[in-house]
Design a protein around this motif. Structure first.
Motif, PDB file in Angstrom:
ATOM      1  N   LEU A 192       0.819  -1.218   0.000  1.00 40.85           N
ATOM      2  CA  LEU A 192       0.000   0.000   0.000  1.00 40.85           C
ATOM      3  C   LEU A 192       0.853   1.269   0.000  1.00 40.85           C
ATOM      4  O   LEU A 192       0.338   2.371   0.183  1.00 40.85           O
ATOM      5  N   LYS A 193       2.133   1.096  -0.236  1.00 35.17           N
ATOM      6  CA  LYS A 193       3.043   2.247  -0.253  1.00 35.17           C
ATOM      7  C   LYS A 193       2.961   2.968  -1.593  1.00 35.17           C
ATOM      8  O   LYS A 193       2.944   2.345  -2.657  1.00 35.17           O
ATOM      9  N   ALA A 194       2.899   4.282  -1.536  1.00 37.44           N
ATOM     10  CA  ALA A 194       2.781   5.087  -2.759  1.00 37.44           C
ATOM     11  C   ALA A 194       4.113   5.130  -3.502  1.00 37.44           C
ATOM     12  O   ALA A 194       5.194   5.146  -2.887  1.00 37.44           O
ATOM     13  N   TYR A 195       4.029   5.178  -4.833  1.00 39.67           N
ATOM     14  CA  TYR A 195       5.217   5.388  -5.662  1.00 39.67           C
ATOM     15  C   TYR A 195       5.508   6.894  -5.718  1.00 39.67           C
ATOM     16  O   TYR A 195       4.650   7.671  -6.127  1.00 39.67           O
ATOM     17  N   PRO A 196       6.712   7.327  -5.343  1.00 36.14           N
ATOM     18  CA  PRO A 196       7.007   8.764  -5.244  1.00 36.14           C
ATOM     19  C   PRO A 196       7.328   9.409  -6.591  1.00 36.14           C
ATOM     20  O   PRO A 196       8.436   9.889  -6.837  1.00 36.14           O
ATOM     21  N   THR A 197       6.352   9.419  -7.475  1.00 35.63           N
ATOM     22  CA  THR A 197       6.572   9.969  -8.817  1.00 35.63           C
ATOM     23  C   THR A 197       6.993  11.427  -8.778  1.00 35.63           C
ATOM     24  O   THR A 197       7.762  11.885  -9.627  1.00 35.63           O
ATOM     25  N   GLU A 198       6.496  12.162  -7.775  1.00 29.34           N
ATOM     26  CA  GLU A 198       6.763  13.617  -7.742  1.00 29.34           C
ATOM     27  C   GLU A 198       8.257  13.939  -7.638  1.00 29.34           C
ATOM     28  O   GLU A 198       8.695  15.020  -8.034  1.00 29.34           O
ATOM     29  N   LYS A 199       9.045  12.997  -7.163  1.00 28.57           N
ATOM     30  CA  LYS A 199      10.493  13.225  -7.080  1.00 28.57           C
ATOM     31  C   LYS A 199      11.134  13.362  -8.459  1.00 28.57           C
ATOM     32  O   LYS A 199      12.243  13.895  -8.582  1.00 28.57           O
ATOM     33  N   TYR A 200      10.431  12.873  -9.484  1.00 30.76           N
ATOM     34  CA  TYR A 200      11.042  12.769 -10.815  1.00 30.76           C
ATOM     35  C   TYR A 200      10.308  13.578 -11.879  1.00 30.76           C
ATOM     36  O   TYR A 200      10.492  13.359 -13.067  1.00 30.76           O
ATOM     37  N   TYR A 201       9.490  14.538 -11.454  1.00 34.02           N
ATOM     38  CA  TYR A 201       8.720  15.321 -12.414  1.00 34.02           C
ATOM     39  C   TYR A 201       9.605  16.118 -13.377  1.00 34.02           C
ATOM     40  O   TYR A 201       9.177  16.457 -14.478  1.00 34.02           O
ATOM     41  N   ASN A 202      10.841  16.391 -12.965  1.00 39.18           N
ATOM     42  CA  ASN A 202      11.730  17.127 -13.877  1.00 39.18           C
ATOM     43  C   ASN A 202      12.202  16.264 -15.055  1.00 39.18           C
ATOM     44  O   ASN A 202      12.864  16.759 -15.964  1.00 39.18           O
ATOM     45  N   ASN A 203      11.792  14.973 -15.038  1.00 41.25           N
ATOM     46  CA  ASN A 203      12.156  14.085 -16.143  1.00 41.25           C
ATOM     47  C   ASN A 203      11.083  14.009 -17.234  1.00 41.25           C
ATOM     48  O   ASN A 203      11.226  13.245 -18.188  1.00 41.25           O
ATOM     49  N   PHE A 204      10.011  14.805 -17.097  1.00 40.61           N
ATOM     50  CA  PHE A 204       9.047  14.899 -18.190  1.00 40.61           C
ATOM     51  C   PHE A 204       9.680  15.638 -19.365  1.00 40.61           C
ATOM     52  O   PHE A 204      10.507  16.536 -19.183  1.00 40.61           O
ATOM     53  N   LEU A 205       9.283  15.264 -20.566  1.00 42.65           N
ATOM     54  CA  LEU A 205       9.752  15.946 -21.771  1.00 42.65           C
ATOM     55  C   LEU A 205       9.331  17.409 -21.720  1.00 42.65           C
ATOM     56  O   LEU A 205       8.163  17.716 -21.497  1.00 42.65           O
ATOM     57  N   GLN A 206      10.282  18.301 -21.932  1.00 41.59           N
ATOM     58  CA  GLN A 206       9.981  19.731 -21.972  1.00 41.59           C
ATOM     59  C   GLN A 206       9.430  20.069 -23.357  1.00 41.59           C
ATOM     60  O   GLN A 206      10.095  19.858 -24.370  1.00 41.59           O
ATOM     61  N   THR A 207       8.206  20.554 -23.383  1.00 40.81           N
ATOM     62  CA  THR A 207       7.550  20.819 -24.661  1.00 40.81           C
ATOM     63  C   THR A 207       6.478  21.876 -24.491  1.00 40.81           C
ATOM     64  O   THR A 207       5.953  22.065 -23.384  1.00 40.81           O
ATOM     65  N   SER A 208       6.163  22.569 -25.552  1.00 41.29           N
ATOM     66  CA  SER A 208       5.028  23.484 -25.514  1.00 41.29           C
ATOM     67  C   SER A 208       3.749  22.661 -25.458  1.00 41.29           C
ATOM     68  O   SER A 208       3.739  21.490 -25.868  1.00 41.29           O
ATOM     69  N   PRO A 209       2.649  23.249 -24.956  1.00 38.90           N
ATOM     70  CA  PRO A 209       1.424  22.470 -24.766  1.00 38.90           C
ATOM     71  C   PRO A 209       0.869  21.893 -26.074  1.00 38.90           C
ATOM     72  O   PRO A 209       0.861  22.558 -27.105  1.00 38.90           O
ATOM     73  N   PHE A 210       0.445  20.649 -25.986  1.00 35.68           N
ATOM     74  CA  PHE A 210      -0.257  20.022 -27.102  1.00 35.68           C
ATOM     75  C   PHE A 210      -1.739  20.414 -27.055  1.00 35.68           C
ATOM     76  O   PHE A 210      -2.262  20.770 -25.999  1.00 35.68           O
ATOM     77  N   VAL A 211      -2.397  20.322 -28.184  1.00 37.19           N
ATOM     78  CA  VAL A 211      -3.826  20.624 -28.246  1.00 37.19           C
ATOM     79  C   VAL A 211      -4.615  19.374 -27.844  1.00 37.19           C
ATOM     80  O   VAL A 211      -4.359  18.280 -28.344  1.00 37.19           O
ATOM     81  N   ILE A 212      -5.553  19.558 -26.930  1.00 42.17           N
ATOM     82  CA  ILE A 212      -6.438  18.463 -26.528  1.00 42.17           C
ATOM     83  C   ILE A 212      -7.727  18.576 -27.331  1.00 42.17           C
ATOM     84  O   ILE A 212      -8.390  19.615 -27.292  1.00 42.17           O
ATOM     85  N   PRO A 213      -8.095  17.558 -28.076  1.00 46.27           N
ATOM     86  CA  PRO A 213      -9.301  17.665 -28.912  1.00 46.27           C
ATOM     87  C   PRO A 213     -10.554  17.905 -28.078  1.00 46.27           C
ATOM     88  O   PRO A 213     -10.674  17.400 -26.958  1.00 46.27           O
ATOM     89  N   GLY A 214     -11.461  18.729 -28.622  1.00 44.07           N
ATOM     90  CA  GLY A 214     -12.725  18.975 -27.944  1.00 44.07           C
ATOM     91  C   GLY A 214     -13.655  17.783 -28.077  1.00 44.07           C
ATOM     92  O   GLY A 214     -13.453  16.894 -28.912  1.00 44.07           O
ATOM     93  N   LEU A 215     -14.688  17.772 -27.256  1.00 49.00           N
ATOM     94  CA  LEU A 215     -15.639  16.663 -27.306  1.00 49.00           C
ATOM     95  C   LEU A 215     -16.277  16.547 -28.687  1.00 49.00           C
ATOM     96  O   LEU A 215     -16.508  15.442 -29.187  1.00 49.00           O
ATOM     97  N   GLU A 216     -16.561  17.698 -29.321  1.00 49.30           N
ATOM     98  CA  GLU A 216     -17.176  17.670 -30.653  1.00 49.30           C
ATOM     99  C   GLU A 216     -16.259  17.002 -31.663  1.00 49.30           C
ATOM    100  O   GLU A 216     -16.713  16.242 -32.531  1.00 49.30           O
ATOM    101  N   GLN A 217     -14.951  17.260 -31.550  1.00 51.63           N
ATOM    102  CA  GLN A 217     -13.991  16.619 -32.454  1.00 51.63           C
ATOM    103  C   GLN A 217     -13.965  15.108 -32.256  1.00 51.63           C
ATOM    104  O   GLN A 217     -13.666  14.357 -33.189  1.00 51.63           O
TER     105      GLN A 217
END
Length: 439
Positions: free
Chosen positions: A170-195
């Motif tokens: 039941l121990k949590a995985y400490p992902t927050e320690k490694y957030y600086n390892n996300f790919l640095q990128t400008s925001p992607f577009v999230i499609p709208g519900l209509e799309q």
């Protein structure tokens, strides 16, 4: 031609959170920048019958929240709309993918899909690495002494509790320690519900502090008129809450009834993994020959909540109006469909699959087969719930019934029972005996 970015990809599915996410934790430690991915799978979306299906709205809302968190760390989630096979083929063209990570999914379609994606990635020398995240114990982790899977819940639960090491499982995985390892990128577009071919659902989603409920859970859970259940099924289904967090809270609660419900969840996931045929066929094959009546007019009355049995109608109307039904009433309505109306449990399972925002195939199939008497460790086929007795026991003041069936008090307005209980009970017993005699 510019050099492709070297990345690891983490594929979100039923784990829509950054914190305490097993596969994401391993991806972030892989040594390559992590590109988060979500795919709106048209092989699933195209089968949905309602263009305002609330689950699509819920998922998109969760992805927007994920993306907002990722943008705080200079990253973003890339969202694809199409088949998983086409999405991954595009990603392989656009990026130098060094590793691919995701979490296990136990449903039959998901297993086939993941095998297909693993094959596509393998052609480029990339391994699809998958991890346990949706349950506390999975697959072969809780087995009988002879190495076979349990098919009865009580001994499974006993072994589950023996095996549990809370400080580890039941121990949590400490992902927050490694957030600086996300790919640095400008925001992607999230499609709208209509799309995506949908429109926004008008339903409200439970967003509550469940921890206060679980302390009194055993006293309140069976009363549909009370707000006495956790209502986090949709959060566990789509992983906006970690099962380890929920399990930790359940284990440390003064009363362990809610923990038992989480163990049921593991149990049904394990059953579906070992016995995938049970998603579409009777777990106990001797029940495959029941002569169901399957009358369309009876099914329609049940779906719409017009059976003349108020506790059944209240449950179905709650489901249709909110996308959720109280668990005790789920059992009552399911039993009524199968036993009173002699309608194949698969018809009911499909309707719940269409309407429930917290629909989980393993638990839903398990619950329906339990009610129908066709499943593992199921209610005996000769046990036929009396809706009147269930009402007196669990809604004695008729608060739940009157909320959802306001015309109940007027005998001229409320529907007459579509079948007599005593007659229906005997008819069901006869039908089941006929079916068993043929096996």
């Amino acid at each position: 031609m510019p050099e492709k970015q070297q990345v690891s990809i983490f594929w979100f599915r039923r784990d829509l959170r950054l914190e305490d996410n097993t596969g994401l934790y391993h991806a972030l430690k892989s040594g390559y920048p992590v590109l988060p991915l979500f795919i709106f799978d048209t092989l699933i979306l195209d089968k949905l019958q309602d263009n305002d299906d609330p689950r699509v709205t819920f998922i998109r809302n969760a992805i927007i929240k994920l993306d907002q968190e990722l943008q705080k760390h200079g990253s973003s989630i890339i969202v694809k709309h199409g088949t998983p096979q086409a999405a991954w083929t595009e990603l392989l063209n656009d990026y130098d993918i060094k590793a691919a990570f995701t979490n296990h999914d136990f449903e039959p379609y998901a297993k086939t899909r993941d095998e297909s994606i693993a094959d596509i990635l393998k052609t480029k020398g990339v391994e699809l690495r998958t991890f346990k995240d949706h349950v506390i114990f999975e697959k072969n982790e809780v087995l009988k002494e002879d190495g076979k899977p349990y098919t009865v819940f009580t001994p499974y639960k006993r072994k589950w509790l023996e095996k549990l090491n809370p400080d580890f499982h039941l121990k949590a995985y400490p992902t927050e320690k490694y957030y600086n390892n996300f790919l640095q990128t400008s925001p992607f577009v999230i499609p709208g519900l209509e799309q995506l071919g949908f429109q926004s659902s008008l339903l409200t989603f439970p967003d509550r502090e469940y921890k206060e409920v679980i302390e009194e859970y055993s006293n309140t859970r069976d009363s549909p008129a009370l707000d006495g259940t956790s209502r986090i099924g949709v959060n566990l289904r789509f992983g906006t809450i970690s099962i380890r967090e929920a399990g930790y809270d359940a284990f440390h609660a003064k009363e362990k009834t809610w923990l038992s419900e989480l163990i049921w969840r593991d149990f049904y996931a394990m059953i579906l993994w070992h016995f995938p045929y049970s998603a579409k066929s009777s777990f106990r094959k001797e029940f495959d020959n029941i002569p169901w009546l399957n009358r369309e007019e009876d099914y329609k009355a049940w779906c719409e909540g017009n059976t003349g049995y108020p506790i059944v109608d209240a449950g179905m109307r709650q489901l249709n109006a909110t996308g959720w039904m109280h668990n005790r009433v789920r059992m009552i309505t399911a039993s009524f469909l199968c036993k009173h109306l002699l309608i194949d449990w698969r018809w009911g399972e499909a309707y719940f699959a269409r309407k429930l925002i917290d629909y989980d195939q393993a638990s839903n199939v398990g619950g329906w087969q339990w009610a129908a008497g066709t499943g593992n460790d199921a209610a005996p086929y000769f046990r036929v719930f009396s809706p009147d007795l269930q009402t007196k026991k669990f809604d004695p003041k008729l608060e739940y019934v009157k909320k959802w069936v306001p015309e109940f008090s007027d005998p001229f307005k409320y529907a007459q029972p579509i079948v007599d209980h005593k007659f229906a009970r005997q008819r069901a017993l006869n039908a089941y005996k006929v079916g068993l005699a043929k096996s």
